[in-house]
Design a protein around this motif. Structure first.
Motif, mmCIF file in Angstrom:
data_model
loop_
_atom_site.group_PDB
_atom_site.id
_atom_site.type_symbol
_atom_site.label_atom_id
_atom_site.label_comp_id
_atom_site.label_asym_id
_atom_site.label_seq_id
_atom_site.Cartn_x
_atom_site.Cartn_y
_atom_site.Cartn_z
ATOM 1 N N ILE A 9 -52.227 -22.689 5.169
ATOM 2 C CA ILE A 9 -51.238 -22.072 4.326
ATOM 3 C C ILE A 9 -50.374 -22.597 3.432
ATOM 4 C CG2 ILE A 9 -49.468 -20.422 5.232
ATOM 5 C CD1 ILE A 9 -50.650 -20.228 7.960
ATOM 6 N N VAL A 10 -50.261 -21.991 2.300
ATOM 7 C CA VAL A 10 -49.467 -22.709 1.397
ATOM 8 C C VAL A 10 -48.349 -21.855 0.862
ATOM 9 C CG1 VAL A 10 -49.375 -23.445 -1.100
ATOM 10 C CG2 VAL A 10 -51.361 -23.824 0.508
ATOM 11 N N GLY A 11 -47.038 -22.077 0.841
ATOM 12 C CA GLY A 11 -45.963 -21.365 0.399
ATOM 13 C C GLY A 11 -44.868 -22.285 -0.255
ATOM 14 N N THR A 12 -44.021 -21.745 -1.130
ATOM 15 C CA THR A 12 -43.081 -22.547 -1.638
ATOM 16 C C THR A 12 -41.691 -22.237 -1.130
ATOM 17 O OG1 THR A 12 -42.672 -21.196 -3.598
ATOM 18 C CG2 THR A 12 -44.440 -23.027 -3.673
ATOM 19 N N ALA A 13 -41.637 -20.930 -0.519
ATOM 20 C CA ALA A 13 -40.218 -20.545 0.020
ATOM 21 C C ALA A 13 -39.537 -19.979 -1.283
ATOM 22 C CB ALA A 13 -39.467 -21.198 0.698
ATOM 23 N N GLU A 14 -40.011 -20.022 -2.561
ATOM 24 C CA GLU A 14 -39.484 -19.462 -3.353
ATOM 25 C C GLU A 14 -39.724 -18.057 -3.668
ATOM 26 O OE1 GLU A 14 -40.417 -21.616 -7.183
ATOM 27 O OE2 GLU A 14 -39.611 -23.332 -6.513
ATOM 28 N N ALA A 15 -40.832 -17.471 -3.142
ATOM 29 C CA ALA A 15 -41.191 -16.096 -3.289
ATOM 30 C C ALA A 15 -41.608 -15.609 -1.757
ATOM 31 C CB ALA A 15 -42.343 -16.024 -4.101
ATOM 32 N N PRO A 16 -41.567 -14.249 -1.640
ATOM 33 C CA PRO A 16 -41.739 -13.828 -0.258
ATOM 34 C C PRO A 16 -43.153 -13.820 -0.318
ATOM 35 C CG PRO A 16 -40.903 -12.039 -1.608
ATOM 36 C CD PRO A 16 -40.931 -13.353 -2.579
ATOM 37 N N GLU A 17 -44.260 -14.961 -0.264
ATOM 38 C CA GLU A 17 -45.465 -14.752 -0.578
ATOM 39 C C GLU A 17 -46.256 -16.084 0.175
ATOM 40 O OE1 GLU A 17 -47.329 -13.676 -4.418
ATOM 41 O OE2 GLU A 17 -47.849 -15.541 -4.430
ATOM 42 N N LEU A 18 -47.269 -15.825 0.831
ATOM 43 C CA LEU A 18 -47.996 -17.084 1.241
ATOM 44 C C LEU A 18 -49.709 -16.939 0.683
ATOM 45 C CD1 LEU A 18 -46.800 -17.019 4.931
ATOM 46 C CD2 LEU A 18 -46.147 -18.382 3.021
ATOM 47 N N HIS A 19 -50.224 -18.066 0.444
ATOM 48 C CA HIS A 19 -51.656 -17.905 0.250
ATOM 49 C C HIS A 19 -52.422 -18.653 1.438
ATOM 50 C CE1 HIS A 19 -51.269 -17.648 -4.211
ATOM 51 N NE2 HIS A 19 -50.125 -17.081 -3.798
ATOM 52 N N VAL A 20 -53.131 -18.154 1.913
ATOM 53 C CA VAL A 20 -53.818 -18.462 3.202
ATOM 54 C C VAL A 20 -55.389 -18.838 2.767
ATOM 55 C CG1 VAL A 20 -54.614 -17.762 5.619
ATOM 56 C CG2 VAL A 20 -52.531 -16.975 4.732
ATOM 57 N N PHE A 21 -55.650 -20.124 3.048
ATOM 58 C CA PHE A 21 -57.139 -20.537 2.685
ATOM 59 C C PHE A 21 -58.076 -20.703 4.197
ATOM 60 C CE2 PHE A 21 -54.307 -21.903 -0.432
ATOM 61 C CZ PHE A 21 -55.004 -21.658 -1.699
ATOM 62 N N LEU A 67 -26.280 -33.381 -9.950
ATOM 63 C CA LEU A 67 -27.193 -32.906 -9.077
ATOM 64 C C LEU A 67 -27.383 -31.501 -9.308
ATOM 65 C CD1 LEU A 67 -26.706 -34.624 -5.692
ATOM 66 C CD2 LEU A 67 -28.378 -35.170 -7.510
ATOM 67 N N PRO A 68 -28.561 -30.962 -9.584
ATOM 68 C CA PRO A 68 -28.786 -29.514 -9.850
ATOM 69 C C PRO A 68 -28.635 -28.776 -8.679
ATOM 70 C CG PRO A 68 -31.022 -30.722 -9.710
ATOM 71 C CD PRO A 68 -29.825 -31.715 -9.753
ATOM 72 N N ARG A 69 -28.189 -27.530 -8.913
ATOM 73 C CA ARG A 69 -28.092 -26.555 -7.807
ATOM 74 C C ARG A 69 -28.851 -25.445 -7.886
ATOM 75 N NH1 ARG A 69 -22.663 -28.162 -9.102
ATOM 76 N NH2 ARG A 69 -21.679 -29.274 -7.543
ATOM 77 N N ALA A 70 -29.553 -25.030 -6.841
ATOM 78 C CA ALA A 70 -30.505 -23.881 -6.806
ATOM 79 C C ALA A 70 -29.800 -22.509 -7.159
ATOM 80 C CB ALA A 70 -31.058 -23.702 -5.369
ATOM 81 N N ASP A 71 -30.433 -21.751 -7.755
ATOM 82 C CA ASP A 71 -29.858 -20.324 -8.244
ATOM 83 C C ASP A 71 -30.200 -19.156 -6.869
ATOM 84 O OD1 ASP A 71 -28.811 -21.220 -10.729
ATOM 85 O OD2 ASP A 71 -31.003 -20.847 -11.250
ATOM 86 N N TYR A 72 -31.128 -19.698 -6.057
ATOM 87 C CA TYR A 72 -31.661 -18.561 -5.256
ATOM 88 C C TYR A 72 -31.760 -19.150 -3.881
ATOM 89 C CZ TYR A 72 -32.693 -15.977 -9.268
ATOM 90 O OH TYR A 72 -32.697 -15.321 -10.546
ATOM 91 N N PHE A 73 -31.408 -18.567 -2.773
ATOM 92 C CA PHE A 73 -31.832 -18.992 -1.422
ATOM 93 C C PHE A 73 -33.301 -18.815 -1.202
ATOM 94 C CE2 PHE A 73 -27.300 -17.547 -0.548
ATOM 95 C CZ PHE A 73 -27.049 -18.758 -0.415
ATOM 96 N N PRO A 74 -34.038 -19.817 -0.125
ATOM 97 C CA PRO A 74 -35.256 -19.531 0.053
ATOM 98 C C PRO A 74 -35.744 -18.252 0.571
ATOM 99 C CG PRO A 74 -34.506 -21.622 0.912
ATOM 100 C CD PRO A 74 -33.253 -20.618 0.552
ATOM 101 N N ALA A 75 -36.846 -17.746 0.258
ATOM 102 C CA ALA A 75 -37.368 -16.565 0.877
ATOM 103 C C ALA A 75 -37.731 -16.465 2.420
ATOM 104 C CB ALA A 75 -38.694 -16.106 0.345
ATOM 105 N N TYR A 76 -37.966 -17.594 2.829
ATOM 106 C CA TYR A 76 -38.157 -17.844 4.352
ATOM 107 C C TYR A 76 -37.942 -19.377 4.645
ATOM 108 C CZ TYR A 76 -42.487 -19.666 2.537
ATOM 109 O OH TYR A 76 -43.630 -20.273 1.613
ATOM 110 N N MET A 77 -38.004 -19.764 6.070
ATOM 111 C CA MET A 77 -37.597 -20.996 6.454
ATOM 112 C C MET A 77 -38.779 -21.774 6.894
ATOM 113 S SD MET A 77 -34.374 -22.512 8.415
ATOM 114 C CE MET A 77 -34.474 -24.100 9.161
ATOM 115 N N ASP A 78 -39.595 -21.180 7.961
ATOM 116 C CA ASP A 78 -40.847 -21.678 8.745
ATOM 117 C C ASP A 78 -42.180 -21.115 8.549
ATOM 118 O OD1 ASP A 78 -39.413 -24.098 9.869
ATOM 119 O OD2 ASP A 78 -38.120 -22.788 10.718
#
Length: 171
Positions: free
Chosen positions: A6-18, A66-77
């Motif tokens: 399962i691959v996701g970056t938490a940047e978007a509400p989306e996962l890729h399942v292989f 240090l750079p600061r994020a513009d968005y909170f993650p879409a998910y944590m775990d």
């Protein structure tokens, strides 16, 4: 059997399942909510960052760059069950996920509390459809799902850890 990867970056509400063959089996998406970092948290964080930079001396200049994020993650775990389900744990907010929080939810690096906050999870079935949701209690950090049982570590108010298991009951 469960997914291969399962691959996701938490940047978007989306996962890729292989699958176990390495081929993309499905993409799981769910509705997004505004996640911009603004308001009281940004003000509090900026104020604390300035204080830390001032106290850090020469290191403070580095902290300021240090750079600061513009968005909170879409998910944590993410968890995958032995039935092929994918469970997505919500991001509990900056002060909930940050292990350095006090009872009044103000960040404090000098008095850390490591208890995981109570939070909601979405359960997607093996075809990627939203099947159910559940909530884990404060202090519980899940690690594995087998035979509809969630196994994890519970940390009590005295920071004592123990293994716990919760049975998922379908209604």
């Amino acid at each position: 059997s469960g997914p291969g990867l399962i691959v996701g970056t938490a940047e978007a509400p989306e996962l890729h399942v292989f699958g176990s063959d390495g081929e993309l089996a499905r993409i799981i998406r769910w509705p997004d909510e505004p996640r911009d970092i603004t308001g009281p948290f940004l003000e509090t964080w900026s104020e604390l960052a300035r204080e830390w930079a001032d106290e850090a001396g020469p290191l403070g200049e580095v902290l300021e760059t240090l750079p600061r994020a513009d968005y909170f993650p879409a998910y944590m775990d993410l968890l995958a069950s032995d039935r092929g389900e994918v469970m997505v744990g919500e991001y509990p907010g900056p002060l909930g996920a940050w292990p350095m929080r006090r009872d009044d939810d103000s960040p404090d690096i000098f008095r850390p509390t490591l208890r995981m906050p109570e939070r909601d999870w979405m359960v997607f079935d093996s075809s990627g459809l939203l099947e159910a949701s559940f909530r884990t209690p404060e202090g519980f950090e899940p690690y594995q799902v087998r035979d509809s049982t969630i196994w994890g570590v519970y940390t009590d108010d005295l920071d004592i850890e123990s293994v716990r298991a919760y049975r998922l009951e379908r209604r």
